[in-house]
Design an enzyme around this catalytic site. Structure first.
Site, PDB file in Angstrom:
ATOM      1  N   SER A  67      42.959  46.627  47.551  1.00 46.85           N
ATOM      2  CA  SER A  67      42.043  45.486  47.582  1.00 46.85           C
ATOM      3  C   SER A  67      42.704  44.196  48.057  1.00 46.85           C
ATOM      4  O   SER A  67      42.014  43.245  48.413  1.00 46.85           O
ATOM      5  CB  SER A  67      41.432  45.257  46.198  1.00 46.85           C
ATOM      6  OG  SER A  67      42.417  44.804  45.281  1.00 46.85           O
ATOM      7  N   LYS A 134      44.402  39.601  42.162  1.00 42.54           N
ATOM      8  CA  LYS A 134      43.466  39.038  43.146  1.00 42.54           C
ATOM      9  C   LYS A 134      43.943  37.640  43.548  1.00 42.54           C
ATOM     10  O   LYS A 134      44.868  37.079  42.965  1.00 42.54           O
ATOM     11  CB  LYS A 134      42.049  38.929  42.555  1.00 42.54           C
ATOM     12  CG  LYS A 134      41.444  40.231  42.071  1.00 42.54           C
ATOM     13  CD  LYS A 134      41.083  41.185  43.188  1.00 42.54           C
ATOM     14  CE  LYS A 134      40.459  42.474  42.635  1.00 42.54           C
ATOM     15  NZ  LYS A 134      40.245  43.475  43.704  1.00 42.54           N
TER      16      LYS A 134
END
Length: 258
Positions: A67, A134
């Site tokens: 991701s 993230k």
């Protein structure tokens, strides 16, 4: 009688009356055991220092998915600075952070037990699948929208230049949104937007996809493995154009209002 041979005198054995122990130890009797104790003590001290460093200073973290490509790839190891936001510091836009997603990315997950929290604090557990890595796009008070006529995400009305980290071929987001980040919360997105489950996927759920700042474990400062990719994870320059919270459409949160 004079001239007669003197009788032989037998030396008393050690421990018998009249014998004084010299106190001299046989060589090699005490040495190995003392060395073993010293070695165990040294190993114990090293383990204690390692646990303290893991608990309060820095911890390694294995990247579990794609991701965050190409910034981070599956199997990469990053070093997480757990002191980055202590002593009055706050998370900043553009930071790559590791955080516990319980209650936000995992809105229905139960909080970990006390023993598990203790193991996590000592660096012996990461919370199974509840820990994420993230990039911070919006902080408390920011208005984050996607997307403008130019196809770019805007923070407080300022278009973000994401060319330094966005996965090649990806658009900033295929999911439209217009949100204001609550005070003390964060809006998170992966760099590989078409392969990232992030704050966008939890709009409408409890918590709205916002991550409490207190759930941040630390800032990922260094990519340390594989060795050929060793480098610092610096904050992209594109976020400098956004300015402090409250400068445009955002209100509240951290920063110095103009």
């Amino acid at each position: 009688m004079p001239g007669a041979d003197a009788p032989e005198v037998e030396e008393p054995a050690a421990g018998q009356p009249g014998v004084e122990e010299s106190g001299v130890e046989e060589p090699g009797v005490e040495g190995p055991s003392r060395f073993s104790r010293d070695l165990l003590l040294l190993l114990g001290i090293c383990l204690l220092v390692l646990l303290l460093v893991n608990a309060f200073v820095a911890r390694p973290f294995a990247v579990p998915s794609g991701s965050m490509e190409n910034t981070l790839r599956p199997g990469d190891r990053v070093l997480v600075n757990q002191l980055a936001y202590d002593f009055g510091g706050h998370v900043r836009r553009g930071d790559v952070v590791v955080f516990d997603g319980t209650g936000s990315f995992l809105p229905y997950a139960a909080e970990p037990s006390a023993p598990k929290r203790l193991l996590s604090a000592l660096g012996l557990a990461w919370g199974d699948n509840s820990v994420y890595v993230k990039r911070v796009i919006g902080i408390g008070g920011d208005r984050v929208t996607c997307c403008g006529t130019d196809g770019r995400i805007r923070v407080n009305g300022v278009p973000l230049d994401e060319s330094a980290y966005l996965f090649p071929g990806d658009v900033p987001s295929q999911v439209p949104f217009d949100i204001v980040v609550p005070a003390g919360k964060l809006w998170m997105m992966g760099d590989h937007r078409s392969n990232s489950r992030d704050s966008r996927d939890h709009l409408g759920e409890p918590g709205g996809g916002f991550v409490p700042e207190g759930k941040v474990i630390g800032r990922a400062d260094w990519l340390v493995f594989p060795f050929g990719r060793w480098r610092g994870l610096d904050r992209p320059a594109g976020f400098a154009a956004v300015g402090p919270v409250g400068a445009a459409e955002g209100t509240g949160g951290h920063g110095e209002p103009r």
